[in-house]
Design a protein around this motif. Structure first.
Motif, PDB file in Angstrom:
ATOM      1  N   PRO A   1      43.903 -10.871  17.543  1.00 22.36           N
ATOM      2  CA  PRO A   1      45.186 -10.627  18.198  1.00 22.36           C
ATOM      3  C   PRO A   1      46.354 -10.943  17.259  1.00 22.36           C
ATOM      4  CG  PRO A   1      43.778 -12.026  19.551  1.00 22.36           C
ATOM      5  CD  PRO A   1      43.106 -11.894  18.233  1.00 22.36           C
ATOM      6  N   HIS A   2      47.268 -10.004  17.138  1.00 29.37           N
ATOM      7  CA  HIS A   2      48.406 -10.208  16.233  1.00 29.37           C
ATOM      8  C   HIS A   2      49.553  -9.303  16.642  1.00 29.37           C
ATOM      9  CE1 HIS A   2      46.554  -6.572  14.692  1.00 29.37           C
ATOM     10  NE2 HIS A   2      47.740  -6.262  14.178  1.00 29.37           N
ATOM     11  N   TYR A   3      50.722  -9.600  16.092  1.00 27.40           N
ATOM     12  CA  TYR A   3      51.872  -8.703  16.168  1.00 27.40           C
ATOM     13  C   TYR A   3      52.042  -8.103  14.783  1.00 27.40           C
ATOM     14  CZ  TYR A   3      53.094 -11.456  20.304  1.00 27.40           C
ATOM     15  OH  TYR A   3      53.076 -12.082  21.517  1.00 27.40           O
ATOM     16  N   ASP A   4      52.615  -6.906  14.693  1.00 28.67           N
ATOM     17  CA  ASP A   4      52.943  -6.375  13.374  1.00 28.67           C
ATOM     18  C   ASP A   4      54.303  -6.949  12.977  1.00 28.67           C
ATOM     19  OD1 ASP A   4      50.558  -5.078  13.505  1.00 28.67           O
ATOM     20  OD2 ASP A   4      51.408  -3.125  14.026  1.00 28.67           O
ATOM     21  N   ALA A   5      54.516  -7.118  11.651  1.00 29.81           N
ATOM     22  CA  ALA A   5      55.701  -7.859  11.212  1.00 29.81           C
ATOM     23  C   ALA A   5      56.954  -7.002  11.106  1.00 29.81           C
ATOM     24  CB  ALA A   5      55.422  -8.503   9.856  1.00 29.81           C
TER      25      ALA A   5
ATOM     26  N   SER B   1      51.311  -7.731  21.505  1.00 30.81           N
ATOM     27  CA  SER B   1      50.124  -8.236  20.819  1.00 30.81           C
ATOM     28  C   SER B   1      48.979  -7.231  20.973  1.00 30.81           C
ATOM     29  CB  SER B   1      49.794  -9.585  21.466  1.00 30.81           C
ATOM     30  OG  SER B   1      48.447  -9.873  21.330  1.00 30.81           O
ATOM     31  N   HIS B   2      48.231  -7.040  19.903  1.00 27.65           N
ATOM     32  CA  HIS B   2      47.109  -6.095  19.955  1.00 27.65           C
ATOM     33  C   HIS B   2      45.966  -6.574  19.075  1.00 27.65           C
ATOM     34  CE1 HIS B   2      49.907  -4.881  16.779  1.00 27.65           C
ATOM     35  NE2 HIS B   2      48.884  -4.338  16.130  1.00 27.65           N
ATOM     36  N   ARG B   3      44.807  -5.975  19.251  1.00 30.59           N
ATOM     37  CA  ARG B   3      43.621  -6.359  18.483  1.00 30.59           C
ATOM     38  C   ARG B   3      42.669  -5.169  18.431  1.00 30.59           C
ATOM     39  NH1 ARG B   3      40.459 -10.120  23.039  1.00 30.59           N
ATOM     40  NH2 ARG B   3      39.826  -8.389  24.364  1.00 30.59           N
TER      41      ARG B   3
END
Ligand SMILES: O=C(O)CCC(=O)C(=O)O
Ligand SMILES: [Fe+2]
Length: 539
Positions: free
Chosen positions: A380-384, A438-440
């Motif tokens: 899980p992360h956000y793009d910067a 948030s996506h993965r």
């Protein structure tokens, strides 16, 4: 002779004059009554439900909703001769945990429940085991994959429920907003509408919803020619099938610009290994860093390309693809500004002249889970950056996005589309109006072929200090954000440093964390700062 069947009155159908529940009118009983739901722009935090009685020529404010920033939403119901008491909206419509809808009690003590049904909201009597709806709200429809998209929103109310209509309207506005904001699928937008002067407002409206409430959308009929996309897709399996030696020759560890090949398991999200193999490329750029200049200028520089003899034509194909997506990105940014009620060039100040900009595109392979590792394709992360244009280059599911209440929603590949999502930099400069979501990616299941994807990350100037920017959003846009509320907290990687550091520094820190081997070689000071115990501890 059997007695004549008892005549059942048909339900009232209330068609909304606009598709927003915050500013609309509709009539009941052949215009004898009509209702208005209205938020005046000089009272942006107050929504009134007014009832107009034509025969008696009276207008009564029957209910009000107050939503002040950072305060609990309050409601009150007024009598013709007296204003009601303000109560907390959460005491009026009682939530039943994470989901959409809620319970409320009418004047005569009956309890009703809003529930979702096929993207509509149905109101049922809480004691009715059969769950026969007594009112049904059909929101503005977006038909999946069908060219003709829209229809008006409408509400159907059975005659026996009209006595409690005002409470229905008030509770509906809460339930409908939680439904709109708490998405259960990712909307599909038709880019062809943006070039159609008549239908462009429809596109802008859909874009506004997608940006504020979802943070993700599919874009079809975009401007990147299908042939350019197909040419690139044709190369992808061959790129990963190159001899290991050819791949290692262009490994990312060679590059202070974090461009090149990363073998399976070389990347980390939140300290956990991502099970993917990838090549990072970027639009052409000569590095502007010189000794003494800020270190983050080294983040951008030339790509490392595989040997042309092994992959004839690949570099040209990828560079053509990146140039097209870059153009689409710039166009999209101006539409996005319009969707937020700004001048179409309002966000251009975050870009430098073309020769000072670089955007990154990478080609990713997610091998099937062989049962021996966790299914983290990417955690899980956000793009910067500002925006990401993701090409899902094979028919595999696996991409998931997180909605407001924290559930993971699938975003499966749709041929001919890009998945567009918002990065933390854009969220920051729009003060949270545009949602970074948030996506993965989950690894393909055991026995599956690999999944391929090509994310394109649209950057902003490395020098941009986002905290210094002030964009003047119209009040009606800010209100949409207040209505959306804040997403559930997630354990995704965040980019919290935007509040003090230039964009380049924030990005550099993100890259150091996800590619410590590159950092150890090219950015030893930052490496020591983020990995004080060395590389072994990251595994
Ligand atoms: O591969 C995908 O579908 C998404 C990849 C992604 O989110 C990323 O690399 O930032
Ligand atoms: Fe991502």
């Amino acid at each position: 002779m059997p007695p004549p069947a008892k005549k059942v009155d048909p339900p009232h159908r209330l068609t909304f004059a606009t598709n927003s529940l915050r500013n609309t009118t509709f009539s009941l009983n052949n215009d004898k009554f009509y209702y208005e739901i209205v938020t005046r722009f000089w009272h942006p935090h107050l929504t009134k439900i007014n009832k107009y009685d034509y025969e008696n020529r009276v207008v009564t404010c029957v209910a009000e909703i107050e939503s002040m920033p950072k305060k609990e939403v309050k409601v009150r119901f007024n009598k013709p001769d007296a204003e009601g008491e303000w109560i907390r909206a959460s005491d009026f419509v009682k939530s039943e945990g994470g989901g959409v809808g809620g319970l409320f009690t009418s004047e005569d003590g009956a309890t009703f429940r809003w529930k979702t049904h096929n993207r509509c909201l149905q109101l049922v009597n809480a004691n009715d085991e059969e769950k026969v709806p007594i009112a049904e709200y059909h929101p503005f429809k977006r038909h999946f994959l069908v060219f003709r998209m829209s229809e008006r929103a409408w509400l159907e109310v059975k005659p026996e429920a009209t006595a409690t209509l005002e409470k229905i309207l008030e509770s509906l506005s809460h339930a409908a907003f939680s439904m709109a904001a708490n998405f259960s699928s990712v909307p599909v937008l038709d880019f062809a509408l943006a070039d159609d002067q008549v239908r462009k407002p429809e596109f802008i409206d859909q874009l506004k919803h997608a940006l504020i409430n979802v943070g993700f959308l599919y874009l079809k009929n975009h401007t990147v020619p299908q042939q350019v996309v197909d040419d690139l897709i044709g190369y992808i399996p061959h790129l990963f099938d190159l001899p290991q030696e050819a791949k290692d020759k262009i490994r990312m560890a060679n590059s202070p610009h974090f461009l090149g090949y990363s073998k399976l398991g070389a990347e980390f999200t939140k300290g956990k290994t991502d099970y993917r193999e990838q090549f990072d490329f970027a639009t052409p750029h000569e590095t502007k860093w010189r000794p003494g200049a800020p270190e983050y200028l080294r983040l951008w520089g030339p790509s490392q390309w595989p040997d042309e003899r092994l992959m004839p034509g690949f570099r040209h194909t990828m560079e053509t693809y990146l140039a097209h997506v870059q153009q689409l990105g710039y166009r999209f940014i101006s539409l996005l500004a319009e969707a937020f009620g700004l001048a179409s060039d309002a966000l251009n100040s975050f870009n430098d002249a073309d020769e000072f900009m670089q955007h990154r595109g990478k080609i990713v392979k997610y091998p099937a889970n062989d049962g021996s590792f966790a299914d983290q394709g990417v955690g899980p992360h956000y793009d910067a950056g500002f925006l990401t244009f993701l090409l899902q280059a094979s028919p595999h599911p696996g991409l998931q996005v997180q909605n407001l209440s924290g559930e993971w929603i699938d975003a499966p590949p749709i041929p001919g589309t890009f998945v567009v999502n918002i990065g933390k930099a854009l969220e920051f400069v729009t003060r949270g109006l545009a949602r970074a979501t948030s996506h993965r990616v989950l690894s393909p299941s055991v026995g599956s072929t690999p999944r391929y994807s090509v994310p394109f990350f649209q950057n902003i100037s490395l020098h941009a200090r986002l905290a210094d920017s002030v964009l003047d959003f119209p009040i009606n846009i800010l209100k949409l954000k207040a209505l959306r509320g804040d997403p559930a907290t997630t354990d995704s990687v965040n980019f919290s440093e935007f509040d003090r550091e230039p964009s380049g520094k924030v990005n550099l820190i993100g890259r150091v964390k996800s590619h410590p081997d590159v950092a150890e070689r090219h950015y030893p000071d930052l490496f020591k700062q983020y990995f004080p115990s060395g590389l072994a501890k990251t595994r």
